[in-house]
Scaffold this active site. Structure first.
Site: not given
Ligand code: SAH
Length: 697
Positions: A144, A153
């Site tokens: 996500e 993002e």
């Molecule tokens: N999966 C959770 C949070 C989603 S928010 C849910 O659905 O509730 C997205 C998260 O991904 C954030 O905490 C951000 O720090 C992390 N993130 C984004 N890109 C990333 C990457 N390439 N590797 C590791 N973490 C990542």
């Protein structure tokens, strides 16, 4: 470790770098983050869970072990869903350390420690192999990583890397696919966020029209996405010129390419009009069949289905480089260009008798470079500020007030960033007009824009720009004259909260020795207003979630609460309330006044009292805003414009952010037994320019 945080000082109007402890940054990140909002997004959570269950079943049916890679696990939610759905093992990747720590705790508390391994790395740093972070490649990819623009993002490069190095060929992906939709519209309101409309001024010697320089007319603007709660845009504020069209989709179960590219579709307008804006949103199919769909479509697309409110995903407004008149039924090509992180749009007309070869030719002149502001105005004025400057009602109030105070011998100084007031003052007959536009290292240098602007209006020698800061103003800047009229909107680009524009008062104090004894200050005063409200939805972003789809995420709630309380006193936060409906529970109340005819006092300005609650509802917080008293009987509000009916529905100034102070009842999720009044204590510290407040229900 120390970190430096940039913050505008409202007493100097400039950015200062404050040294903060290492915790500060991450507390800000957590406190203002969208994690709470995501956990409250029921529609999203339910559909992810359905999609994950379906993917695990498909893998199991093939007789394989289900190995999950969850990139950006946050609280660990999606990995816990996968483990509950029967996955054999989950690798939960999270780059943000405080979140990875929280995920470890949450996973443990929910009893999944043996099934989920939290890895605190960026996914591109993750290694696979017997000694690696992952024993083997995964066959289910769950993520996500989307923002309102889908790819902002970094979802594309992350997927590209994951398919190359972290997952098996033919893996299942949840979501399976994302699709981006567009609709071409005409909207004076939204177009007014992109360019300056001519400003009409009734002067003594006839009507004057202030025009933008030609570079501004044709400027593509800035590449940053304009994301808004499109569901708050009434249908009367735009005209749809096309149907909703699929622009492009991405299949996440196959290798993904992140390199820049473009997509184009043919459109036939359903109505003639001026093509100005492309509205856009996306949906995600959680499974290949498309039966589990989570959509950001606005209210008019599927009027019958219930809308899920969310703030972490909204809708996008894209501005075409130029406004283009289009005819119903004519052939148009709409092109979406994208790089790794952003999207922009371009509209072209099909040429007469065009065939396939012609279409190919068109592809050659697809503009691929992302929009870059050439006119400089888009660096000085952001979108709401364009909207404000284009607001004719507002301009009229300033014109009426200036007319009351200006005389033919007026020596006028304007202190406000990027303001048209000096031009208005000149046309309304002031003898000498100067404006202060100090260049600051933290801000774009506005001098050249003003030169172009004055040139376009033949005002080069009429209005003088003073580049000095107020405290460095010298008599020579003013041609040795005293200021008889000091004006400001006031507006400063560094202001975050409504009262930060009180910098005008500090600047006025700094130039005191240059003011004539009978000086007129416009606005003559300002007042801070407050009202207690119940939000329709905004409360969710600060409210604990507790249990999310059966998983205990209280650790996250605690973390957010700690971060919100990290500062001794909680702070108000800026929100554009036209996007976040609320109903008033009290009458609006003027709580502090600031007299611009006098210098800023040495002592603090404090007030306390109570407001009665007139309507039933949950008291989520207080909203605060400024009103400026321009001249006798003429005021402008940066907050409440109107209370439209007995139910307490509010109409807010659409160009400004208001201050929202969430009560601890929201943050603690307490149910209060119908309070009848709220007591408050508010303190304006004249040394820092900040306002501290406290409320009791
Ligand atoms: N999966 C959770 C949070 C989603 S928010 C849910 O659905 O509730 C997205 C998260 O991904 C954030 O905490 C951000 O720090 C992390 N993130 C984004 N890109 C990333 C990457 N390439 N590797 C590791 N973490 C990542």
């Amino acid at each position: 470790m120390k970190t430096f945080c940039g913050r505008a000082n409202p007493t100097t109007g400039s950015m200062e770098w404050l040294e903060e402890g290492e915790d500060y940054d991450y507390h800000q990140e957590i406190a203002r983050s969208r994690y709470a909002d995501m956990l409250h997004d029921k529609d999203r959570n339910v559909k992810y869970y359905q999609g994950i269950r379906a993917a695990v079943s498909r893998v199991k049916e093939r007789g394989e072990k289900a190995i999950v890679l969850d990139i950006g696990t946050g609280t660990g939610l999606l990995s816990m869903m996968a483990a509950s759905a029967g996955a054999d093992f989950c690798y939960a990747i999270e780059v943000f350390k405080p979140m990875a720590n929280a995920a470890v705790k949450i996973v443990e508390k929910n009893g999944f420690s043996d099934k989920i391994k939290v890895i605190n790395k960026h996914s591109t740093e993750v290694t696979v192999g017997p000694d690696g972070d992952m024993q083997c490649r995964a066959n289910i990819l769950v993520t996500e990583l989307f923002d309102t623009e889908l790819i902002g993002e970094g979802a594309l490069p992350t997927y590209e890397h994951a398919h190359k190095y972290l997952v098996q060929e033919g893996c299942e992906a949840v979501p399976h696919r994302a699709t981006v939709y567009v609709q071409l519209v005409e909207s004076k309101r939204m177009w007014s966020w992109k360019k300056l409309f001519p400003v009409h001024v009734e002067a003594e010697d006839g009507e004057k029209i202030i025009v933008p320089p030609s570079e501004m007319e044709n400027c593509p603007g800035v590449p940053s996405v304009c994301d808004i709660q499109l569901n708050q845009m009434p249908s009367s504020d735009f005209t749809a010129l096309s149907d909703v069209v699929t622009m492009f989709s991405v299949d996440f179960s196959k290798p993904v390419q992140s390199a820049s590219t473009y997509y184009r579709v043919q459109l036939e307008p359903v109505k003639s009009g001026k093509a100005q804006i492309v509205l856009s949103w996306w949906d995600i199919d959680m499974d290949p069949s498309g039966m589990i769909n989570c959509t950001m479509a606005p209210y008019w697309v599927k009027p019958t289905s219930a809308l899920q409110w969310r703030d972490h995903w909204m809708q996008c407004v894209y501005f075409l480089p130029n406004e283009e008149p289009v005819l119903q039924g004519e052939k148009l090509y709409l092109t979406a260009c994208r790089d790794e992180y952003s999207v922009w749009y371009n509209l072209q007309k099909a040429r007469e008798g065009e065939n396939k070869a012609g279409e190919e030719e068109h592809k050659a002149d697809v503009r691929v470079e992302s929009p870059v502001c050439r006119c400089r105005a888009h660096l000085l004025w952001n979108r709401p500020r364009f909207g404000e400057l284009n607001d004719q009602n507002r301009t009229r109030q300033y014109i009426r007030s200036l007319r009351k105070v200006l005389k033919t011998d007026s020596v006028c100084l304007c202190i406000s960033d990027g303001s048209l007031l000096p031009v208005l003052a000149h046309y309304l007959g002031a003898k000498q007009v100067q404006c202060m536009q100090p260049s600051r290292i933290d801000l774009y240098h506005p001098h050249e824009l003003w030169q172009a602007f004055f040139k376009a209006n033949h005002l080069e020698d009429k209005i003088k720009i003073i580049e000095a800061r107020p405290e460095l103003l010298k008599p020579s800047h003013l041609e040795d004259k005293k200021i008889s009229v000091l004006v400001g909107e006031p507006f400063f680009t560094t202001s975050l909260l409504p009262w930060h524009n009180l910098y005008f008062w500090y600047a006025r104090t700094a130039v005191s020795t240059h003011l004539a004894s009978n000086v007129t200050v416009l606005p003559q005063s300002a007042s801070l207003h407050m009202m207690i409200v119940e939000f329709q939805d905004l409360w969710r972003i600060r409210s604990p979630c507790g249990i999310c789809e059966g998983f205990d995420v209280q650790t996250m709630d605690e973390m957010i609460k700690d971060s919100l309380n990290f500062r001794e006193s909680k702070e108000a936060e800026p929100h554009p309330l036209w996007e976040y409906p609320c109903k008033s529970l009290s009458d609006p109340k003027e709580v502090l006044t600031f007299d611009f005819t006098k210098a800023v006092p040495q002592h603090c300005l404090s007030t306390q009292g109570s407001v009665n609650l007139l309507r039933k509802g949950r008291s989520h917080g207080a909203v605060l805003w400024m009103e400026y008293h321009l001249a006798a009987d003429i005021s402008v509000s940066t907050g409440l414009m109107q209370m439209s009916n007995e139910k307490g529905n509010c109409e807010w100034n659409p160009h400004c952010k208001q201050a929202v102070y969430f009560f601890s009842s929201v943050i603690e999720s307490e149910i209060l037994s119908d309070p009848t009044a709220v007591t408050y204590a508010i303190n304006f510290d004249t040394k820092t320019g900040e306002i501290a407040m406290d409320f009791k229900l």
